[in-house]
Motif scaffolding. Structure first.
Motif, PDB file in Angstrom:
ATOM      1  N   ASN A  38       0.841  -1.201   0.000  1.00 36.77           N
ATOM      2  CA  ASN A  38       0.000   0.000   0.000  1.00 36.77           C
ATOM      3  C   ASN A  38       0.875   1.249   0.000  1.00 36.77           C
ATOM      4  OD1 ASN A  38      -2.780  -1.269   0.519  1.00 36.77           O
ATOM      5  ND2 ASN A  38      -1.557  -2.105   2.201  1.00 36.77           N
ATOM      6  N   TYR A  39       0.470   2.226  -0.803  1.00 32.94           N
ATOM      7  CA  TYR A  39       1.203   3.482  -0.924  1.00 32.94           C
ATOM      8  C   TYR A  39       0.294   4.588  -0.421  1.00 32.94           C
ATOM      9  CZ  TYR A  39       3.747   7.341  -3.196  1.00 32.94           C
ATOM     10  OH  TYR A  39       4.432   8.496  -3.456  1.00 32.94           O
ATOM     11  N   LEU A  40       0.610   5.166   0.748  1.00 24.42           N
ATOM     12  CA  LEU A  40      -0.214   6.181   1.379  1.00 24.42           C
ATOM     13  C   LEU A  40       0.184   7.575   0.871  1.00 24.42           C
ATOM     14  CD1 LEU A  40      -0.548   3.682   3.210  1.00 24.42           C
ATOM     15  CD2 LEU A  40      -0.697   5.235   5.157  1.00 24.42           C
ATOM     16  N   TYR A  77       5.108   5.565   2.545  1.00 23.74           N
ATOM     17  CA  TYR A  77       4.760   6.944   2.197  1.00 23.74           C
ATOM     18  C   TYR A  77       5.569   7.355   0.970  1.00 23.74           C
ATOM     19  CZ  TYR A  77       2.324   7.632   6.671  1.00 23.74           C
ATOM     20  OH  TYR A  77       1.448   7.557   7.726  1.00 23.74           O
ATOM     21  N   ASN A  82      -7.740   9.721   3.763  1.00 20.98           N
ATOM     22  CA  ASN A  82      -7.462   8.287   3.615  1.00 20.98           C
ATOM     23  C   ASN A  82      -7.196   7.921   2.146  1.00 20.98           C
ATOM     24  OD1 ASN A  82      -7.996   8.095   6.381  1.00 20.98           O
ATOM     25  ND2 ASN A  82     -10.158   7.639   6.020  1.00 20.98           N
ATOM     26  N   TYR A 132      -4.939   6.399  -0.739  1.00 18.64           N
ATOM     27  CA  TYR A 132      -3.820   5.486  -0.931  1.00 18.64           C
ATOM     28  C   TYR A 132      -4.011   4.631  -2.177  1.00 18.64           C
ATOM     29  CZ  TYR A 132      -6.846   1.897   1.264  1.00 18.64           C
ATOM     30  OH  TYR A 132      -7.875   1.042   1.578  1.00 18.64           O
ATOM     31  N   ASP A 176      -2.519   8.714   7.082  1.00 20.90           N
ATOM     32  CA  ASP A 176      -3.736   7.901   7.071  1.00 20.90           C
ATOM     33  C   ASP A 176      -3.841   7.110   8.376  1.00 20.90           C
ATOM     34  OD1 ASP A 176      -5.824   6.128   6.625  1.00 20.90           O
ATOM     35  OD2 ASP A 176      -5.238   5.666   4.566  1.00 20.90           O
ATOM     36  N   PHE A 205       2.724  -0.830   4.337  1.00 19.27           N
ATOM     37  CA  PHE A 205       2.513   0.410   3.594  1.00 19.27           C
ATOM     38  C   PHE A 205       3.797   1.221   3.548  1.00 19.27           C
ATOM     39  CE2 PHE A 205       1.663   1.615   7.981  1.00 19.27           C
ATOM     40  CZ  PHE A 205       2.320   2.829   8.100  1.00 19.27           C
ATOM     41  N   THR A 258      -3.188   0.802  -3.815  1.00 21.42           N
ATOM     42  CA  THR A 258      -2.925  -0.568  -3.378  1.00 21.42           C
ATOM     43  C   THR A 258      -2.651  -1.449  -4.588  1.00 21.42           C
ATOM     44  OG1 THR A 258      -3.782  -2.428  -2.070  1.00 21.42           O
ATOM     45  CG2 THR A 258      -5.379  -1.219  -3.408  1.00 21.42           C
TER      46      THR A 258
END
Length: 598
Positions: free
Chosen positions: A434-436, A452, A592, A594, A440, A450, A596
């Motif tokens: 996951n790339y925020l 950043y 929120n 992101y 989040d 995840f 995925t």
């Protein structure tokens, strides 16, 4: 006989006009005895209303009374303003050979296809640019006692000027041409050549500006004319402007005074960035401030609903601080500007661009010049038939009662993200699940795999067409524009992010809003100025598959539906917005956000 001789002497004395002193650009620039301003004498709501020679003579007398001796202009042939200005100065010099007013002629340079969808930023608009330069050459040759410098372009290289900017090679070609004419004796040898542009365009900011052509341009000019605007960055980059936590208990005037010190230091840091870059090239050219200023009225981003920057009290502090710094440093500062000009934002009387002058359109001197009014500097002088008086009828208490201190950082919002993965360089392949995009709390709480961004994301409002606010908690709010278009993005401040592993994934976000605008949302690949930028988005709107409500809704958009060219290796804006129609000035909020893998 003696009486006759005395009469002859008297008549000779009355008719004798001493020769004007010849002075070069090198002697003028950096000399505090030659204060400088950026100048436009337009009174009306359009530049088609060109001020007359008499109008401009009126302005020159006011400026001369202030001690001003150097002005910067912006066009040579598109409008008759500069031609009329030279005539006005010539008339005053004919009346008094000791009258001194010198010019840095600005030439307007733009790209091929400027103001169209077919702009080629690597090439110049040959017809316009040639006419501007050739007119400047004629003016300089015919008026060597007035024209001391030529600036090739005004903010012509800065990339946020998306409708017309050029790459440095275009400016370099014209600078080289003018320098060659000096060598051939076609132009005065002591005429100095420059380009007047934003500090980033001179290598003082983003590395993307630091090209071989820019280095060659720095080597070709006689001096660097650098623009710095802490006023604008009070909205676009308010980290320097917001009241720090340790100063929140100060009195309002103390907060303002501390903020203006920070504003001056912010301008100095931009100057230093350009200086350091030039030094790294092994060059040593003089740097002068080609433009800086402080607006005193603003309706949106800088006014009571924005950064609280615009008012006459802060304007006075900034003007005095910049004069003190540049004078002591041996630099010229072409302060922007002498008189308010209402054509700059004709649709909004309170638009900040209309109010950068030290004298308003009613002939009232703003707070920065009140002392001059008291000293009788403007006695007997008028502008448009109006004597120069004080704003607020000289009531300082009334003026101060209406000013606002800057907001705290929590109130003003962030303009750059701080959540970054320092263990990876931008451009490296992102391998996490996951790339925020923003902070989040929900994802962090789930303790999922995840990451950043690899570098900070900047909230870039395109040409000031809308407003973006990022709370410390990671909620993003966009106030849609009301003009001809609006847009903005969260742009990575380095090389684009490599999200190639996410081609089968999805973009998640929570969104709400009250706007009835139709707009695009998605991500961008490539770079606009390189001609390879792609908007990878879908449309939100009342009649679209995707629509807003006033309550939070979660959306999951397949990357395959967004991606227009199959390339995810150079994602330069992790989120962008672009209005399509029905621009109403209302809001969109997201959180929120992101990506995925799937």
């Amino acid at each position: 006989m003696l009486l006759f001789a005395l009469m002859i002497v008297l008549l000779f004395a009355q008719s004798y006009k001493p020769e004007s002193k010849e002075i070069s650009a090198q002697e003028i620039l950096g000399n505090p005895m030659y204060p400088a301003f950026s100048y436009g004498g337009y009174r009306g709501k359009t530049r088609d209303e060109v001020p007359t020679v008499k109008d401009l003579e009126e302005d020159m007398k006011i400026l001369a009374a202030m001690g001003v001796k150097l002005l910067r202009t912006y066009n040579t042939q598109q409008y008759a303003h500069t031609a009329n200005l030279i005539k006005a100065i010539r008339n005053l010099k004919d009346d008094d050979p000791n009258f001194e007013m010198y010019l840095m002629l600005g030439t307007w340079i733009e790209c091929e296809g400027a103001w169209t969808s077919n702009a080629d930023h690597t090439k110049g608009n040959s017809e316009n640019n040639t006419a501007e330069i050739e007119t400047a050459i004629t003016m300089a040759k015919e008026n060597p006692d007035i024209v001391k410098m030529i600036a090739v372009g005004n903010e012509a290289m800065v990339k946020w000027a998306v409708n017309y900017f050029v790459t440095p090679n275009v400016i370099l070609d014209w600078v080289t041409y003018l320098q060659e004419l000096k060598k051939q004796g076609e132009l005065p040898s002591d005429l100095w050549i420059t380009s007047s542009d934003n500090y980033e365009s001179w290598g003082g900011g983003a590395e993307t500006y630091r090209t071989d052509d820019l280095a060659a341009l720095i080597g070709a000019v006689d001096f660097v004319s650098l623009h710095t605007y802490p006023f604008h960055d009070s909205h676009y980059n308010p980290s320097f402007w917001a009241v720090p936590e340790e100063q929140e208990d100060l009195l309002d005037l103390e907060k303002i005074e501390m903020a203006m010190i920070r504003a001056k230091n912010y301008a100095k840091s931009q100057y230093k960035g350009a200086l350091d870059y030039m030094t790294s090239l092994g060059m040593n050219k003089p740097i002068h401030i080609g433009e800086t200023g402080w607006s005193t009225i603003a309706s949106t981003s800088y006014g009571p609903t924005g950064s609280h920057a615009a008012d006459e009290y802060k304007g006075k502090l900034y003007y005095e601080a910049m004069r003190e710094w540049t004078d002591s440093a041996g630099m010229t500062c072409f302060y922007f500007e002498v008189f308010d000009e209402q054509w700059k934002d004709a649709g909004d009387p309170n638009g900040s661009e209309n109010h950068f002058g030290l004298i308003n359109l009613q002939g009232q001197a703003k707070y920065a010049l009140w002392d001059m009014v008291d000293e009788g500097t403007f006695k007997g002088l008028t502008r448009n038939g109006q004597s120069i008086t004080k704003t607020y009828d000289g009531n300082e208490d009334l003026l101060i009662s209406q000013i606002l201190p800057p907001k705290s950082l929590s109130e003003i919002g962030l303009q750059q993200t701080s959540n970054i993965n320092q263990n990876r360089n931008a451009g490296d392949l992102v391998t996490e699940t996951n790339y925020l995009v923003l902070k989040d709390p929900k994802m962090v709480k789930r303790n999922m795999n995840f990451t950043y961004p690899s570098a900070p994301l900047k909230l870039n409002v395109w040409e000031g067409t809308c407003e973006m606010f990022l709370s410390p908690e990671g909620e993003l709010t966009i106030t849609t524009g009301t003009g001809a278009w609006w847009g903005g993005a969260l742009e990575i401040q380095s090389k684009g992010e490599n999200l190639s592993n996410y081609h089968k994934g999805q973009l998640f976000f929570d969104i709400k809003g009250d706007t009835e605008s139709t707009f695009q949302i998605g991500f961008q690949t490539g770079i606009y100025s390189d001609g390879n930028q792609v908007n990878n988005g879908i449309t939100f709107g009342p009649k679209s598959k995707y629509s807003l409500s006033e309550n939070w809704k979660t959306f999951s958009i397949p990357i395959s539906r967004l991606n227009k060219n199959g390339n995810l290796s150079d994602v330069t804006a992790l989120l962008y917005f672009l209005g399509e129609n029905n621009f109403d000035g209302k809001t969109i909020s997201l959180k929120n956000i992101y990506f995925t893998k799937g």
